[in-house]
Write a protein that holds these residues in place. Sequence first.
Motif, PDB file in Angstrom:
ATOM      1  N   UNK A   1       0.828  -1.204   0.000  1.00 19.37           N
ATOM      2  CA  UNK A   1       0.000   0.000   0.000  1.00 19.37           C
ATOM      3  C   UNK A   1       0.866   1.259   0.000  1.00 19.37           C
ATOM      4  N   UNK A   2       1.944   1.207   0.753  1.00 13.81           N
ATOM      5  CA  UNK A   2       2.862   2.362   0.776  1.00 13.81           C
ATOM      6  C   UNK A   2       3.420   2.632  -0.613  1.00 13.81           C
ATOM      7  N   UNK A   3       3.785   1.562  -1.325  1.00 14.54           N
ATOM      8  CA  UNK A   3       4.346   1.716  -2.671  1.00 14.54           C
ATOM      9  C   UNK A   3       3.302   2.286  -3.621  1.00 14.54           C
ATOM     10  N   UNK A   4       2.044   1.791  -3.544  1.00 10.16           N
ATOM     11  CA  UNK A   4       0.982   2.294  -4.425  1.00 10.16           C
ATOM     12  C   UNK A   4       0.732   3.782  -4.182  1.00 10.16           C
ATOM     13  N   UNK A   5       0.704   4.156  -2.926  1.00 10.83           N
ATOM     14  CA  UNK A   5       0.519   5.569  -2.606  1.00 10.83           C
ATOM     15  C   UNK A   5       1.638   6.432  -3.177  1.00 10.83           C
ATOM     16  N   UNK A   6       2.829   5.917  -3.092  1.00 14.04           N
ATOM     17  CA  UNK A   6       3.966   6.668  -3.648  1.00 14.04           C
ATOM     18  C   UNK A   6       3.847   6.789  -5.160  1.00 14.04           C
ATOM     19  N   UNK A   7       3.382   5.743  -5.868  1.00 13.52           N
ATOM     20  CA  UNK A   7       3.220   5.779  -7.319  1.00 13.52           C
ATOM     21  C   UNK A   7       2.177   6.808  -7.722  1.00 13.52           C
ATOM     22  N   UNK A   8       1.034   6.850  -6.975  1.00 13.49           N
ATOM     23  CA  UNK A   8      -0.014   7.832  -7.272  1.00 13.49           C
ATOM     24  C   UNK A   8       0.527   9.254  -7.113  1.00 13.49           C
ATOM     25  N   UNK A   9       1.244   9.489  -6.034  1.00 12.96           N
ATOM     26  CA  UNK A   9       1.817  10.820  -5.799  1.00 12.96           C
ATOM     27  C   UNK A   9       2.815  11.187  -6.893  1.00 12.96           C
ATOM     28  N   UNK A  10       3.599  10.187  -7.361  1.00 12.37           N
ATOM     29  CA  UNK A  10       4.577  10.443  -8.413  1.00 12.37           C
ATOM     30  C   UNK A  10       3.889  10.810  -9.723  1.00 12.37           C
ATOM     31  N   UNK A  11       2.748  10.072 -10.092  1.00 13.83           N
ATOM     32  CA  UNK A  11       2.014  10.375 -11.328  1.00 13.83           C
ATOM     33  C   UNK A  11       1.434  11.780 -11.275  1.00 13.83           C
ATOM     34  N   UNK A  12       0.843  12.137 -10.138  1.00 13.40           N
ATOM     35  CA  UNK A  12       0.233  13.448  -9.987  1.00 13.40           C
ATOM     36  C   UNK A  12       1.285  14.561 -10.129  1.00 13.40           C
ATOM     37  N   UNK A  13       2.400  14.365  -9.482  1.00 13.27           N
ATOM     38  CA  UNK A  13       3.469  15.373  -9.547  1.00 13.27           C
ATOM     39  C   UNK A  13       4.015  15.501 -10.962  1.00 13.27           C
ATOM     40  N   UNK A  14       4.151  14.379 -11.685  1.00 17.37           N
ATOM     41  CA  UNK A  14       4.666  14.406 -13.060  1.00 17.37           C
ATOM     42  C   UNK A  14       3.719  15.145 -13.980  1.00 17.37           C
ATOM     43  N   UNK A  15       2.380  14.879 -13.844  1.00 23.23           N
ATOM     44  CA  UNK A  15       1.395  15.541 -14.692  1.00 23.23           C
ATOM     45  C   UNK A  15       1.366  17.044 -14.428  1.00 23.23           C
ATOM     46  N   UNK A  16       1.473  17.410 -13.158  1.00 25.16           N
ATOM     47  CA  UNK A  16       1.466  18.828 -12.818  1.00 25.16           C
ATOM     48  C   UNK A  16       2.691  19.540 -13.410  1.00 25.16           C
ATOM     49  N   UNK A  17       3.853  18.888 -13.355  1.00 26.76           N
ATOM     50  CA  UNK A  17       5.062  19.479 -13.919  1.00 26.76           C
ATOM     51  C   UNK A  17       4.955  19.603 -15.429  1.00 26.76           C
ATOM     52  N   UNK A  18       4.299  18.600 -16.075  1.00 23.13           N
ATOM     53  CA  UNK A  18       4.135  18.629 -17.538  1.00 23.13           C
ATOM     54  C   UNK A  18       3.227  19.780 -17.934  1.00 23.13           C
ATOM     55  N   UNK A  19       2.120  19.953 -17.188  1.00 20.35           N
ATOM     56  CA  UNK A  19       1.190  21.044 -17.487  1.00 20.35           C
ATOM     57  C   UNK A  19       1.866  22.397 -17.342  1.00 20.35           C
TER      58      UNK A  19
END
Length: 403
Positions: free
Chosen positions: A320-338
């Motif tokens: 669960x810790x790893x999944x949470x980290x992956x979600x946070x990483x995707x969100x941060x990547x999309x925000x940086x791309x935008x």
Amino acid sequence: MHTNMIKQNITVSQLNRFLKSYIESEPRLSNIAVVGEISNFKHYIQTGHMYFSLKDEESQISAVMFNYSAATLKFKPENGMKVIATGKVSVYEKNGNYQLYVSKMEPDGTGALQIAYEQLKKKLAEEGLFDETRKRPIPRFPQKIGVITSPQGAAVKDIFNVLGRRYPQAEIVFCPALVQGDTAAPSLISALKKLNSFDDIDTIIIGRGGGSMEDLWCFNDENLVREIAASKIPVISAVGHETDFSLSDFAADLRAATPSAAAELAVPDIIELRENVISLYLRLQHLYKTYISNEELKIGNFSARVSQTGILQYISIRENDINNLMIRLDFASQRKFDECENQFSALVTRLDAISPLKTMKRGYSLATIDDKIIKSTKGIKIGDVINLSLSKGKLDCEVIKID
């Protein structure tokens, strides 16, 4: 005879010759010691002769000391120095002056050797030979030690005994030399040069046992002191007893109070080294055992936690810790791309606003001749063909009039 000569008419030369003969025939003037203060001192280096005056509160007398006598002096005469000058009184026939011909001279009060010592010490100190900044450290664990001293006497035995007892691993290179008398200094210099010719000697010990100032005087020789200062190998000087200080001591990299002390300073004590190694080993062993105990305790605590929650539950929590980290990483990547996309669009809009094509769409054109932009009529002639770039298409125009 003398009376008859004086009654006759005589020349100046005959008079001076008579006075010289008369004075030199007086036994009390043939070997007389005169106490006085040196003044008008002159030492002619080329001849080695010394000329000066001896004076007291009421009078003075000229004096000369020829090179063969001056060479025996242990000190350097100076103006103002009070001395006892021994010699004969005679007349210098050329100018008729009578003077003292000095054969021996020594300071009145402080000894000649002491004065010579202080004079040379001051001279060499001013040259920087005794500066602490030029002294080198003595190697901690020497493989080879050079020893310069007399093959007889207690000094050599003391040095060998101490070196053998404290650090038998070191090899001793013994270079015997004279340590007393007029030929001692050259002998010591020769030994020092010989040891410096080797490439594998780490330290040199030079010295001798105790004695009078006269006995130790060779270690105050200027040439020897300079040789010690110039040695490429660190030198430990050990001359006399603890209260004896020679100029060699000041020039050496390290001064030892006695020859035995020099040997102790040259090498470590093997017994102390072994004790230190054992102490370090025991300390390291203690640290290692403490570290192992702490790690075993950590493993035990971890095992206890795993046993209580169950291995599957532990893995699920970590998943669960790893999944949470992956979600946070995707969100941060999309925000940086935008953010980057918005910055790029803004730059395109700014570039389009200042584009020449944008200007030409409003009815402007770009005039060139020979691929060069025309900014004024300067250099344009009637009949030249000008290229006009429009928003859509190009025109070639001939110049028929210039305003």
